[in-house]
Design a protein around this motif. Sequence first.
Motif, mmCIF file in Angstrom:
data_model
loop_
_atom_site.group_PDB
_atom_site.id
_atom_site.type_symbol
_atom_site.label_atom_id
_atom_site.label_comp_id
_atom_site.label_asym_id
_atom_site.label_seq_id
_atom_site.Cartn_x
_atom_site.Cartn_y
_atom_site.Cartn_z
ATOM 1 N N ILE A 200 0.821 -1.212 0.000
ATOM 2 C CA ILE A 200 0.000 0.000 0.000
ATOM 3 C C ILE A 200 0.857 1.266 0.000
ATOM 4 C CG2 ILE A 200 -1.582 1.393 1.410
ATOM 5 C CD1 ILE A 200 -2.956 -0.755 -0.164
ATOM 6 N N ILE A 201 1.862 1.326 0.867
ATOM 7 C CA ILE A 201 2.693 2.536 0.976
ATOM 8 C C ILE A 201 3.421 2.837 -0.333
ATOM 9 C CG2 ILE A 201 4.570 3.666 2.224
ATOM 10 C CD1 ILE A 201 1.969 3.317 3.796
ATOM 11 N N PRO A 202 4.045 1.844 -1.005
ATOM 12 C CA PRO A 202 4.646 2.149 -2.318
ATOM 13 C C PRO A 202 3.647 2.685 -3.327
ATOM 14 C CG PRO A 202 5.495 0.065 -1.484
ATOM 15 C CD PRO A 202 4.393 0.482 -0.553
ATOM 16 N N LYS A 203 2.399 2.174 -3.266
ATOM 17 C CA LYS A 203 1.385 2.691 -4.192
ATOM 18 C C LYS A 203 1.067 4.157 -3.905
ATOM 19 C CE LYS A 203 -1.008 -1.517 -5.684
ATOM 20 N NZ LYS A 203 0.089 -2.435 -5.361
ATOM 21 N N ILE A 204 1.054 4.522 -2.626
ATOM 22 C CA ILE A 204 0.828 5.933 -2.254
ATOM 23 C C ILE A 204 1.964 6.798 -2.786
ATOM 24 C CG2 ILE A 204 0.704 7.527 -0.305
ATOM 25 C CD1 ILE A 204 -0.765 5.338 1.236
ATOM 26 N N TYR A 205 3.189 6.297 -2.683
ATOM 27 C CA TYR A 205 4.326 7.053 -3.230
ATOM 28 C C TYR A 205 4.208 7.193 -4.746
ATOM 29 C CZ TYR A 205 6.709 6.657 1.286
ATOM 30 O OH TYR A 205 7.042 6.778 2.601
ATOM 31 N N ASP A 206 3.706 6.135 -5.414
ATOM 32 C CA ASP A 206 3.489 6.233 -6.863
ATOM 33 C C ASP A 206 2.483 7.334 -7.190
ATOM 34 O OD1 ASP A 206 5.245 4.208 -7.408
ATOM 35 O OD2 ASP A 206 3.717 2.639 -7.616
ATOM 36 N N ILE A 207 1.393 7.379 -6.408
ATOM 37 C CA ILE A 207 0.389 8.421 -6.637
ATOM 38 C C ILE A 207 1.012 9.800 -6.503
ATOM 39 C CG2 ILE A 207 -1.720 9.466 -5.702
ATOM 40 C CD1 ILE A 207 -2.621 6.628 -4.909
ATOM 41 N N GLU A 208 1.800 10.000 -5.448
ATOM 42 C CA GLU A 208 2.446 11.307 -5.246
ATOM 43 C C GLU A 208 3.374 11.642 -6.409
ATOM 44 O OE1 GLU A 208 3.781 14.871 -3.327
ATOM 45 O OE2 GLU A 208 2.035 13.577 -3.019
ATOM 46 N N PHE A 209 4.166 10.676 -6.849
ATOM 47 C CA PHE A 209 5.122 10.921 -7.921
ATOM 48 C C PHE A 209 4.427 11.340 -9.217
ATOM 49 C CE2 PHE A 209 7.601 9.284 -11.547
ATOM 50 C CZ PHE A 209 8.756 10.038 -11.383
ATOM 51 N N PHE A 210 3.351 10.638 -9.562
ATOM 52 C CA PHE A 210 2.653 10.956 -10.809
ATOM 53 C C PHE A 210 1.903 12.285 -10.705
ATOM 54 C CE2 PHE A 210 2.552 6.130 -11.375
ATOM 55 C CZ PHE A 210 3.681 6.153 -12.174
ATOM 56 N N LEU A 211 1.353 12.591 -9.540
ATOM 57 C CA LEU A 211 0.675 13.873 -9.367
ATOM 58 C C LEU A 211 1.655 15.034 -9.487
ATOM 59 C CD1 LEU A 211 -1.780 13.097 -6.414
ATOM 60 C CD2 LEU A 211 -2.390 13.493 -8.814
ATOM 61 N N VAL A 212 2.856 14.849 -8.957
ATOM 62 C CA VAL A 212 3.882 15.902 -9.042
ATOM 63 C C VAL A 212 4.409 16.015 -10.471
ATOM 64 C CG1 VAL A 212 6.202 16.560 -8.297
ATOM 65 C CG2 VAL A 212 4.540 15.731 -6.625
ATOM 66 N N THR A 213 4.601 14.871 -11.132
ATOM 67 C CA THR A 213 5.159 14.874 -12.483
ATOM 68 C C THR A 213 4.193 15.448 -13.508
ATOM 69 O OG1 THR A 213 6.436 12.889 -11.909
ATOM 70 C CG2 THR A 213 6.242 13.431 -14.252
ATOM 71 N N PHE A 214 2.899 15.165 -13.312
ATOM 72 C CA PHE A 214 1.874 15.648 -14.257
ATOM 73 C C PHE A 214 0.823 16.458 -13.494
ATOM 74 C CE2 PHE A 214 3.387 11.400 -15.567
ATOM 75 C CZ PHE A 214 4.023 11.732 -16.759
ATOM 76 N N PRO A 215 1.190 17.637 -13.006
ATOM 77 C CA PRO A 215 0.304 18.388 -12.104
ATOM 78 C C PRO A 215 -1.002 18.846 -12.745
ATOM 79 C CG PRO A 215 2.163 19.747 -12.810
ATOM 80 C CD PRO A 215 2.439 18.359 -13.287
ATOM 81 N N ASP A 216 -1.039 19.032 -14.038
ATOM 82 C CA ASP A 216 -2.238 19.552 -14.702
ATOM 83 C C ASP A 216 -2.949 18.497 -15.542
ATOM 84 O OD1 ASP A 216 -1.681 22.119 -13.677
ATOM 85 O OD2 ASP A 216 -0.251 22.473 -15.302
ATOM 86 N N ASP A 217 -2.618 17.240 -15.340
ATOM 87 C CA ASP A 217 -3.185 16.159 -16.145
ATOM 88 C C ASP A 217 -4.404 15.583 -15.414
ATOM 89 O OD1 ASP A 217 -3.716 13.706 -17.486
ATOM 90 O OD2 ASP A 217 -1.680 13.727 -18.290
ATOM 91 N N HIS A 218 -5.612 15.820 -15.966
ATOM 92 C CA HIS A 218 -6.838 15.344 -15.329
ATOM 93 C C HIS A 218 -6.924 13.823 -15.343
ATOM 94 C CE1 HIS A 218 -8.328 19.383 -14.884
ATOM 95 N NE2 HIS A 218 -8.178 19.622 -16.176
ATOM 96 N N ASN A 219 -6.360 13.185 -16.347
ATOM 97 C CA ASN A 219 -6.372 11.720 -16.393
ATOM 98 C C ASN A 219 -5.600 11.131 -15.214
ATOM 99 O OD1 ASN A 219 -7.780 11.456 -18.965
ATOM 100 N ND2 ASN A 219 -5.930 12.276 -19.889
ATOM 101 N N ILE A 220 -4.462 11.726 -14.903
ATOM 102 C CA ILE A 220 -3.659 11.258 -13.768
ATOM 103 C C ILE A 220 -4.389 11.528 -12.454
ATOM 104 C CG2 ILE A 220 -1.502 11.586 -12.503
ATOM 105 C CD1 ILE A 220 -1.136 10.062 -15.084
ATOM 106 N N SER A 221 -4.938 12.719 -12.289
ATOM 107 C CA SER A 221 -5.620 13.057 -11.030
ATOM 108 C C SER A 221 -6.851 12.175 -10.824
ATOM 109 C CB SER A 221 -6.004 14.535 -11.021
ATOM 110 O OG SER A 221 -6.836 14.850 -12.125
#
Length: 627
Positions: A200-221
């Motif tokens: 679970i914790i690695p998946k949370i880190y993945d979410i943070e990484f992708f949100l930071v990398t693609f801050p304006d991408d609605h598909n990612i959010s």
Amino acid sequence: MANNDPLSDGSSRPAAVDFIDNRLPKYHPAFINSSCHYDAEDGKYIPNTQDTSSTEKSSAVSLSDSSTKLEPRIPSPRPNWTNIEALKSWNNLFPAALSRLISTSQEPSGRSKTEHSIRQGKNDWNAVYNTLENARAKYEQSNKMAGLLRKTGENIAPVAQALKIASNMDPGSPYSTPILGAVKTAASVRQQVLEEFNDIIPKIYDIEFFLVTFPDDHNISNASLDLTVTILLAIEQTIGFFISNRFVRGVKAMGMGASYETDLLKSLNTIKAKSKTLLEEADKSQMHKFDRHSQMMERGQQQVIQGQAHLLNTVRSLLIDHEKQKKEHSLQTITTLTIQNETLRSISPIQSSMWLPPPHRPTPAHAWYLNQDTLRWMMKIADADLIDVSVINNKKDSLAAKDIAQAEQIVHTQIFCNWIVSPNSAKMMVHWDLQPPKIVAGISPLSLFCSTITQGLRIKQRILSVLWFCGRHIDPSEVGEQVGGHCMLASLIDQLLRQHTFDTRSLSSSFNMASLQQNDYNELMGLFEWLVKELPNTTTLFCIIDGVALFEREEHWGQSAPVFLKMVNLTNDPTVPAVVKVLFTSTPGTGMVRGAFEQEDLILEVGNLPRWASAPSEERMTRELGG
């Protein structure tokens, strides 16, 4: 189309262009490839297109050296998060995920009034996770299996032990089959719960990484929100599994068989599916981002190339005006002298024979002399300017396009036009102190500007240019011994010897040849002045020095100051037949050298020039300056 270039030999291609295009590539690889080529019909240099670049490559002007290798830019490493509280994007997403959980699913009956609810008064991840941990602790205590579930993950030895006990029962016992099945079912569920929540914790880190990398991408959010809601639902169901009565769990396991805890297992599997969806969206976004970046890079490179062609043609147009004014000035001088001569002849009683030229006196023969090739070898800094220009052209993509565009505005200023067009010697200083640009390895947009206009100068007949980039010669680890004012002086001499044919037979009577062979600084100063004074009056010499402030440093000033002063004084020396144009550029601005320009108001501040909304455009500069 008529050729109105006074520097042309009268053909559709000027002789200077033929020389640069066809002969210079044999002497140095910097002239082999080009981003621009000379168009005979338009009479100017234009950027290469996809269709013309291959056919014009052999006749193109370039100052890029294919042998120069650039250090690759090392990307910044991925962030290594160790604290969920530091995950800003994840924590910003969490309230929306909890709100969606509440609105889309019902809380287990009776849970809201207990300490095990994750919906009541739980506003952040830590509160939810602490609730899960408390339930886990109760589960461990009731099963006497401490340490079965931890944040970092544990082995499943207790589960394996339970399976072993059950499998050792008498197969013929009427209780063995349902008990063994229940134990296996419960053990399988526990094992899957433990394994999934370890991840679970690695998946949370993945979410943070992708949100930071693609801050304006609605598909990612959206994918991140879906995954987070699924994680919360699974946590809620896992808490129910942990806090249920042990005996009840056993009965359920025997009674439900394969249907035991299907909702919990389904949520755990949904986490995998949602996580896979997020990764797929990230791959798509990365491909889109790379494609856009590639397109922007290509457009930026084309704009920079167009800007350089525009700058080259601007300089070419100004040089044509300069040559015209020089011719007009010469004609006026000849006319004035002729009138004065005729006037004196009409009133002077002296016999006309007195006006005949003196008899020819043969020049005494010298036993030996140093030819130009030998002199260049003695300088030990051959083609340093070409190497520097090649490096600068290769580094231009590292400079900000808006800064390059602003530097190009220099050619539109009145002070620059006066400096380059005037038929007389002149000097000019360019500073960039206000809102200074980004500098890469000692190279600034002013360096690229100097490199580009020099490329334009060197395609003209009767135009010589010497060039030096101080920023390229301050670090011995990069250029070895080619550091400081002594090397600058030797390079200026080398460039003069490379561009013009001198009669060096009289050097031995004017210089200490032994000291000259040892590259004595004072002898080199005298040689530089001697060479400039040997240039014919039909020649214009441009002396362009970039990054002057860097050579004002204490370790360089002693040997650079006399060279700077010598170049400035040559613009006011009546014994110099050639026209001498001196251009000093510097970011930051100079502290001491500025004194030679300040009183005459000959300093241009680039920071005061308008910032163009568009990127640098060689085509635009070609149109404005060529016209």
